[in-house]
Design an enzyme around this catalytic site. Structure first.
Site, short mmCIF file in Angstrom:
data_model
loop_
_atom_site.label_atom_id
_atom_site.label_comp_id
_atom_site.label_asym_id
_atom_site.label_seq_id
_atom_site.Cartn_x
_atom_site.Cartn_y
_atom_site.Cartn_z
CE LYS A 62 2.74 -43.72 16.13
NZ LYS A 62 3.73 -44.71 16.65
CD GLN B 266 -2.01 -49.06 19.17
OE1 GLN B 266 -1.60 -49.93 19.93
NE2 GLN B 266 -1.98 -47.78 19.48
CE LYS C 209 -4.69 -48.34 22.42
NZ LYS C 209 -3.40 -48.66 23.13
CE LYS D 18 1.59 -52.77 21.19
NZ LYS D 18 0.97 -51.60 21.85
N GLY E 2 7.13 -47.32 21.42
CA GLY E 2 7.45 -48.19 22.55
C GLY E 2 6.23 -48.92 23.10
CG ASP E 3 3.41 -52.11 24.45
OD1 ASP E 3 2.41 -51.38 24.47
OD2 ASP E 3 3.42 -53.24 24.98
CB THR F 290 0.48 -43.78 28.04
OG1 THR F 290 1.16 -43.71 26.79
CG2 THR F 290 -0.53 -44.90 28.02
CG ASN G 234 5.99 -44.61 29.68
OD1 ASN G 234 4.90 -44.59 29.11
ND2 ASN G 234 6.75 -43.55 29.76
CB SER H 99 2.63 -41.64 18.93
OG SER H 99 3.49 -42.26 19.85
P1 NDP Z 1 7.03 -50.80 30.86
O1 NDP Z 1 7.92 -51.85 30.28
O2 NDP Z 1 7.55 -49.44 31.03
O3 NDP Z 1 6.47 -51.28 32.26
C1 NDP Z 1 5.74 -52.46 32.38
C2 NDP Z 1 5.41 -52.67 33.84
O4 NDP Z 1 4.48 -53.73 33.95
C3 NDP Z 1 6.63 -53.09 34.65
O5 NDP Z 1 6.45 -52.67 35.97
C4 NDP Z 1 6.57 -54.61 34.55
O6 NDP Z 1 7.22 -55.29 35.60
C5 NDP Z 1 5.08 -54.85 34.61
N1 NDP Z 1 4.76 -56.09 33.89
C6 NDP Z 1 4.99 -56.33 32.56
N2 NDP Z 1 4.58 -57.56 32.24
C7 NDP Z 1 4.09 -58.10 33.38
C8 NDP Z 1 3.53 -59.35 33.68
N3 NDP Z 1 3.38 -60.29 32.74
N4 NDP Z 1 3.12 -59.56 34.97
C9 NDP Z 1 3.26 -58.60 35.91
N5 NDP Z 1 3.82 -57.39 35.67
C10 NDP Z 1 4.21 -57.15 34.43
O7 NDP Z 1 5.73 -50.81 29.91
P2 NDP Z 1 4.63 -49.67 29.75
O8 NDP Z 1 4.42 -48.97 31.03
O9 NDP Z 1 4.94 -48.92 28.53
O10 NDP Z 1 3.35 -50.57 29.41
C11 NDP Z 1 2.44 -51.03 30.40
C12 NDP Z 1 1.10 -51.32 29.76
O11 NDP Z 1 0.59 -50.14 29.14
C13 NDP Z 1 1.11 -52.38 28.64
O12 NDP Z 1 -0.10 -53.09 28.67
C14 NDP Z 1 1.18 -51.54 27.39
O13 NDP Z 1 0.67 -52.23 26.26
C15 NDP Z 1 0.29 -50.38 27.77
N6 NDP Z 1 0.45 -49.15 27.00
C16 NDP Z 1 1.64 -48.53 26.91
C17 NDP Z 1 1.74 -47.34 26.21
C18 NDP Z 1 2.99 -46.56 26.17
O14 NDP Z 1 2.96 -45.44 25.64
N7 NDP Z 1 4.10 -47.02 26.70
C19 NDP Z 1 0.59 -46.78 25.50
C20 NDP Z 1 -0.65 -47.48 25.73
C21 NDP Z 1 -0.69 -48.64 26.44
P3 NDP Z 1 8.72 -55.85 35.40
O15 NDP Z 1 9.60 -54.65 35.52
O16 NDP Z 1 8.90 -56.84 36.48
O17 NDP Z 1 8.74 -56.47 34.03
O1 2IT Z 2 -0.56 -49.47 23.11
C1 2IT Z 2 -0.23 -48.35 22.69
O2 2IT Z 2 -1.07 -47.51 22.35
C2 2IT Z 2 1.20 -48.02 22.64
N1 2IT Z 2 2.02 -48.83 23.05
C3 2IT Z 2 1.66 -46.72 22.06
C4 2IT Z 2 1.65 -46.77 20.56
C5 2IT Z 2 2.26 -45.59 19.87
O3 2IT Z 2 2.39 -45.70 18.65
O4 2IT Z 2 2.61 -44.58 20.49
#
Ligand code: NDP
Ligand code: 2IT
Length: 456
Positions: free
Chosen positions: A99, A120, A123, A135, A174-175, A218, A249, A388
């Protein structure tokens, strides 16, 4: 054996182990970093538990069950053929099906996805739900692509990936770069190829099996972890000034929860820079940013043109701001040791990681040495994958739970994770090492399941 001798031996085992991991995975620096960050907590824990050494549990955990890599061809709107590389890393399924999310970003490499799948695994164990670690992703950049280009990419990606996933095998989500739009396209293609309507992906739309509060989970969870740590230390989020990175997100829903708990959010960012708002980013400004980033797919700088109290700082990260709390919610290694030093000199008291591995190892050490409350990502951002897991249960039972029920489950899951960190991470002086606590608590369950299976 004296304590010093044991510590030296433990250090020697750790170094030998990490050198082995580096040798077997040349050039995969993010993967080395993630394995080291976990192993430095686990080796002291297993120093007096020889069965884990004999069974090579740490060596097995750092060798993914499998890494799938494949070509993804698609045609852009001008009819040009484009070629990307897709992956799924299935790290470990000792406690449940693989997952973990899917990331679409040009920086995606095998090393990045191996680090994420490794993290993961621990986690998912911490959530208490039966989920293994995986992943996936691609070096595809969704930025600037039309909806139909993204759709064709997602369809091509799933046309290969579908044979490796399934509701009881591996359940992606998603991520970075993968949100509701991409999950919809991928689920549609999976259903079309297999003719099966099952919970093979999470983060789905509410119309086709998605769960309430998965979108918020998250970010909310990251702030629940922060609030739990603060309360344990006799403090609270109320009245605190908070710097958040990212505007996707995780960042935006973390901001929403900080505001609800009485904190003041002063920054958000994207890859082009950050905005600072001395008056605080309130719910109205946040709603504007969510619409800007998810519907208009615009840049954060545009928000600063809309609100006079917001300044845009091009090409910079938000860590020079004077704040009580930092929530890194963008990407890996976004807080360097220099950033940590600056934040500490400005009076930082707590960090809760929404992003995965956002803090460099020496910066973590600096936070911990200064007595900052530091929640590592595998604990702090586990609320997303936890919901999830609840989406998977609802899909299997073909039911939907109410928002109220899910909110309670998210909040109690984050409290349980906090308490596990305390149970395994509290030192004799009463101080909690949340990193060690999360690593050991996550490890123990997976390792014991692996021991039960014998050599597989
Ligand atoms: P999104 O795509 O929704 O948003 C990512 C954000 O981070 C955007 O603002 C993006 O800017 C910025 N960003 C991405 N890459 C870079 C970079 N290399 N340098 C600077 N800014 C960057 O992703 P999420 O919010 O889903 O994910 C953000 C983090 O949270 C990640 O590390 C992800 O692994 C983690 N995460 C996400 C989960 C989820 O449920 N979605 C769960 C657990 C962890 P820009 O728009 O310019 O690309
Ligand atoms: O990093 C993470 O935990 C995620 N991107 C969410 C993973 C999931 O299966 O909901």
């Amino acid at each position: 054996m004296s304590r010093i001798a044991t510590t030296e031996k433990t250090q020697e085992y750790l170094e030998r182990y990490i050198n082995g991991v580096k040798k077997r995975n040349p050039g995969e620096t993010e993967f080395h970093q993630a394995v080291y960050e976990v192993a430095q907590s686990i080796f002291p824990y297993i120093a007096d538990k020889p069965h884990y050494h004999e069974q090579q549990i740490m060596e097995r955990l750092a060798e993914p069950d499998r890494v799938i890599s494949f070509r993804v061809c698609w045609a852009d709107d001008n009819g040009n053929i484009r070629v990307n590389r897709g992956y799924r890393v299935q790290n470990n399924n000792a406690i449940g099906p693989y997952k973990g999310g899917i990331r679409f970003h040009p920086s995606v490499t095998q090393s990045v996805l191996k680090f994420l799948a490794f993290e993961q695994t621990f986690k998912n164990s911490l959530t208490g739900l039966p989920m293994g670690g995986g992943k996936g992703g691609a070096d595809f950049n969704p930025k600037g692509k039309s909806d139909s280009e993204v759709m064709r990419f997602c369809q091509s990606f799933i046309t290969e990936l579908y044979r490796h996933i399934g509701e009881d095998t591996d359940i992606p989500a998603g991520d970075i770069g993968v949100g509701a739009r991409e999950i919809g396209y991928m689920f549609g293609q999976y259903k079309r190829i297999t003719n099966r309507f099952v919970g093979v992906l999470t983060g789905k739309g509410l119309e086709f099996g998605g769960s309430l509060i998965r979108t918020e989970a998250t970010g909310y969870g990251t702030v629940y972890m922060l609030e739990n740590m603060m309360q344990h230390a006799g403090n609270s989020v109320d009245g605190k000034t908070v710097a958040i990175s990212g505007s996707g997100n995780v960042a935006t829903y973390a901001a929403e929860k900080v505001i609800q708990l009485g904190g003041k959010v002063v920054t958000l960012s994207d890859s082009s820079g950050f905005v600072y708002d001395s008056e605080g980013i309130d719910t109205e400004k946040l709603a504007y940013v969510i619409d800007l980033k998810t519907v208009k797919r615009g840049r954060i700088s545009v928000a600063a043109e809309e609100f006079p109290s917001m300044e845009f700082h091009e090409g910079k990260r938000p860590w020079a701001a004077s704040v009580d709390v930092v929530l890194p919610c963008a990407t890996q290694n976004e807080i360097s040791t220099d950033d940590a030093t600056k934040l500490l000199s400005n009076g930082l008291i707590a960090v809760s990681e929404g992003a995965n591995m956002p803090t460099e190892i020496d910066a973590i050490k600096a936070f911990q040495a200064a007595g900052v409350l530091y929640a590592p990502s595998k604990a702090a951002n586990a609320g997303g994958v936890a919901v999830s897991g609840l989406e998977m249960s609802q899909n299997s039972a073909r039911i939907s739970w109410s928002e109220d029920e899910l909110q309670k489950l998210l909040s109690s899951t984050m409290k349980d994770i906090h308490d596990k960190c305390v149970q395994y991470g509290q030192g004799e002086n009463g101080k909690v090492d949340y990193l060690a606590g999360a690593n050991v608590a996550g490890f123990a369950k997976v390792a014991d399941a692996m021991m039960a299976y014998g050599v597989v």
